[in-house]
Design an enzyme around this catalytic site. Structure first.
Site, PDB file in Angstrom:
ATOM      1  N   ASP A 180       0.854  -1.187   0.000  1.00  0.00           N
ATOM      2  CA  ASP A 180       0.000   0.000   0.000  1.00  0.00           C
ATOM      3  C   ASP A 180       0.894   1.243   0.000  1.00  0.00           C
ATOM      4  OD1 ASP A 180      -2.162   1.657   0.149  1.00  0.00           O
ATOM      5  OD2 ASP A 180      -2.784   1.082   2.169  1.00  0.00           O
ATOM      6  N   CYS A 222      -5.758   4.348  -3.986  1.00  0.00           N
ATOM      7  CA  CYS A 222      -5.999   2.939  -3.680  1.00  0.00           C
ATOM      8  C   CYS A 222      -7.371   2.408  -4.088  1.00  0.00           C
ATOM      9  CB  CYS A 222      -5.750   2.672  -2.204  1.00  0.00           C
ATOM     10  SG  CYS A 222      -6.553   3.818  -1.088  1.00  0.00           S
ATOM     11  N   LYS A 273      -5.937  -5.367   3.724  1.00  0.00           N
ATOM     12  CA  LYS A 273      -6.756  -4.199   3.413  1.00  0.00           C
ATOM     13  C   LYS A 273      -7.770  -4.507   2.309  1.00  0.00           C
ATOM     14  CE  LYS A 273      -6.257   0.421   1.349  1.00  0.00           C
ATOM     15  NZ  LYS A 273      -5.380   1.594   1.186  1.00  0.00           N
ATOM     16  N   HIS A 293     -10.940  -1.805   1.490  1.00  0.00           N
ATOM     17  CA  HIS A 293     -11.172  -0.414   1.058  1.00  0.00           C
ATOM     18  C   HIS A 293     -11.982  -0.324  -0.231  1.00  0.00           C
ATOM     19  CE1 HIS A 293      -9.387   3.948   1.172  1.00  0.00           C
ATOM     20  NE2 HIS A 293     -10.671   3.890   1.513  1.00  0.00           N
ATOM     21  N   HIS A 303       1.489   2.347   4.302  1.00  0.00           N
ATOM     22  CA  HIS A 303       0.629   3.525   4.453  1.00  0.00           C
ATOM     23  C   HIS A 303       0.852   4.138   5.834  1.00  0.00           C
ATOM     24  CE1 HIS A 303      -2.991   6.014   4.346  1.00  0.00           C
ATOM     25  NE2 HIS A 303      -3.218   5.646   3.099  1.00  0.00           N
ATOM     26  N   ASP A 352      -0.169  -0.821  -5.016  1.00  0.00           N
ATOM     27  CA  ASP A 352      -1.411  -0.344  -5.640  1.00  0.00           C
ATOM     28  C   ASP A 352      -1.199   0.923  -6.464  1.00  0.00           C
ATOM     29  OD1 ASP A 352      -0.981   1.182  -3.369  1.00  0.00           O
ATOM     30  OD2 ASP A 352      -3.021   0.982  -2.574  1.00  0.00           O
ATOM     31  N   HIS A 353      -0.153   1.680  -6.161  1.00  0.00           N
ATOM     32  CA  HIS A 353       0.186   2.886  -6.931  1.00  0.00           C
ATOM     33  C   HIS A 353       1.521   3.388  -6.412  1.00  0.00           C
ATOM     34  CE1 HIS A 353      -1.139   4.909  -3.313  1.00  0.00           C
ATOM     35  NE2 HIS A 353      -2.335   4.351  -3.433  1.00  0.00           N
TER      36      HIS A 353
END
EC number: 3.1.6.1
Length: 588
Positions: A46, A86, A145, A147, A301, A353-354
């Site tokens: 993340d 995300c 996670k 989300h 994160h 995720d990015h």
């Protein structure tokens, strides 16, 4: 002793693999793997920057376990997420579709789900790869996670829950780890809500004082009723400003096992051991396979929850400590695969995720990732630093070790790849934007099947990439954020750069870059410097129009109505608002 233990695990894994090959149980890369149904282990970090990992060029961060995956497998160097935040990125990953197709975007700046108790989420009519693999007999699990939403109409309908999207088992956060979970100064929403509540308190307090003064001086002919009500509301707003932080912690920072809340709020010192324990338990329960396990790390994160063992050990402060702890977690998971004899029958994939967050900064201390040579970061829909991520595949005996592929690939490609490996069929009733990666990974195809990739910021197209085979990869930017302060490489003073409004630039003509020669996007090409400038622009804009014709109107899940806190949707393990429980005791 640890070195001897690891050596024994490696020897055991090698011996099991050799016996399997001799017995004809594991196909080689040249055999027909269409009959093979591997176990599938997907690892997603993340907010990890591509420049945070040793095998992607970082020589000051220790990531030996992730590096080992790359040494033993295939490393993708132009691996692209479908969004730079995300919620939309993960929706695209699970469905193989741009998030604009599923409505997992916003048009008003609400770029991710804001609350666990909001009604937005991954629509029930979307098909995830987990759903298809479950139908093909796979045991499917998600740990970490989510989300992507939870409830639609009541606190227990769980319409967006992982178990309604193809997963047999879920353990983790239905929402996301946030700075607000630990009352950090880097706040996603607490500070903003406190400021708004304080402002409203001051307004109502001033109104109440004005009415009292007017009443006592007989200047304002008013009854005591509006005075009392305005004073009462002022007191409630003041109390709300003090307690909103606690509300967020209890509302969003919780753990669930399937449909049951196990910790509300979370005990962070136990979270990492609990996640690892759950992964090991799933692998042991399902070692006879086939299984699909998606380990969606809470790392890296903010608030960068890190065990004491790793604190102060890296060269990059708390962020580096957290990255190195996550790498250790990857090593623990790989060791479990070895011990259970699963290494050679398991396809592993690692990604983020990015890109890393550049704006996560306090003073001179950076709490976000590094995106290497790439411009921009998290939240920037077009610049490479926000969307170019690690991509590593390992499948011993099938995929070539040490292979590096520079072709354009996407997180959305995981969908058709794992579906076809499991013997399933890619849905034909909708557009799937991902492409099967297996021929590229095996080396039987030299080029990616992606000729064009679109780069969205919310529902707005910011850029597009054209892979002109055997020549180059072009990148066209239609919109870019205005960096603050001027000359900086990010939008400092904000959480993320905006997608629209006064703080973005619309380019006419668009900006053109040759990524093959200029991956850092530093040299803008012009008609004077690039002879085929107009031909490239015409071809890319035609591809954009063709892409846009494939889009259908859908409800936007992240717009205001689906993205505000609704108390009746709030998951609570006691009578609301007494949301507190500890139903499972973790590792000691």
């Amino acid at each position: 002793m640890l070195h001897l233990h690891h050596s024994w695990l490696c020897f055991r894994s090698w011996l099991a693999g050799m016996l399997s090959v001799l017995l004809g149980l594991v196909p080689s890369a040249s055999s027909n793997i269409s009959t093979s149904r591997p176990n599938i282990l997907l690892l997603m970090a993340d907010d990890l920057g591509i420049g945070d990992i040793g095998c992607y060029g970082n020589n000051t961060m220790r990531t030996p376990n992730i590096d080992r995956l790359a040494e033993d497998g295939v490393k993708l160097t132009q691996h692209i997420s479908a969004a730079s935040l995300c919620t939309p990125s993960r929706a695209a990953f699970l469905t193989g579709r741009y998030p604009v197709r599923s409505g997992m975007v916003s048009s008003i700046g609400y770029r991710v789900l804001q609350w666990t108790g909001a009604s937005g989420g991954l629509p029930t009519n979307e098909t995830t790869f987990a759903k298809i693999l479950k139908e093909k007999g796979y045991a499917t699990g998600l740990i970490g996670k989510w989300h992507l939403g939870l409830n639609c109409e009541s606190a227990s309908d769980h319409c967006h829950h992982p178990l309604h999207h193809g997963f047999d088992h879920f353990y983790g956060m239905p929402f996301s780890l946030m700075g607000d979970c630990a009352h950090w100064e880097l706040s996603e929403k607490r500070v903003n809500l406190e400021q708004k509540l304080n402002f409203l308190f001051q307004v109502l307090a001033l109104v109440a004082l004005t009415l009292v003064a007017g009443k006592l001086t007989h200047l304002i002919p008013v009854s005591w009723t509006p005075v009392i009500w305005s004073a009462l509301w002022a007191v409630l707003l003041l109390a709300g400003s003090y307690f909103v932080g606690a509300l967020i912690v209890h509302a969003d920072c919780l753990l669930m096992r399937n449909h049951t809340i196990t910790e509300q709020p979370m005990r962070f010192q136990k979270t990492t051991p609990l996640i690892l324990q759950e992964v090991a338990s799933f692998l042991k329960r399902n070692k006879h396979g086939p299984f699909l396990l998606f380990v969606s790390f809470l790392h890296v994160h903010i608030p960068l929850i890190t065990m004491e063992t790793f604190l102060g050990k890296s060269l990059h402060g708390l962020y580096g400590d957290n990255v190195e702890e996550m790498d250790w977690m990857v090593g623990q998971i790989l060791d479990t695969l070895d011990m259970e004899g699963l290494t050679n029958s398991t396809l592993i994939y690692f990604t983020s995720d990015h890109g890393g967050s550049l704006e996560n900064q306090l003073g001179r201390t950076q709490y976000g990732g590094w995106n290497g040579i790439y411009k921009g970061g998290k939240g920037m829909g077009g610049w490479e630093g926000g969307i170019r991520v690690p991509g590593i595949f390992r499948w011993p005996g099938v995929l070539p070790a040490g292979q590096v592929i520079g072709e354009p690939t996407s997180l959305m490609d995981v969908f058709p790849t794992v579906v076809q490996l499991a013997g399933g069929e890619v849905p034909q009733d909708r557009v799937i934007d991902g492409q099967d990666l297996l021929p590229l990974l095996l080396g039987t195809a030299q080029h990616s099947d992606h000729e064009f990739l679109m780069h969205y910021c919310e529902g707005f197209l910011h850029a597009a990439r054209w892979h002109q085979r055997d020549r180059t990869t072009w990148k066209v930017h239609f919109v870019t954020p205005v960096f603050q302060p001027e000359g900086a490489g990010a939008c400092y003073g904000r959480k993320v750069c905006p997608c629209f409004g006064e703080k973005v630039l619309h380019h006419d003509p668009p900006l053109l870059f040759d990524l093959s020669r200029d991956p850092s996007e530093t040299h803008v090409l012009t008609p004077a410097s690039e002879p085929v400038f107009y031909q490239v622009m015409e071809r890319v804009q035609r591809a954009v129009r063709e892409h846009q014709r494939t889009l259908s109107p859908v409800p936007l899940q992240l717009d205001r109505l689906g993205n505000i806190w609704r108390p009746w949707l709030q998951p609570c393990c006691g009578p609301f608002p007494l949301c507190w429980c500890l139903r499972e005791d973790g590792p000691q």
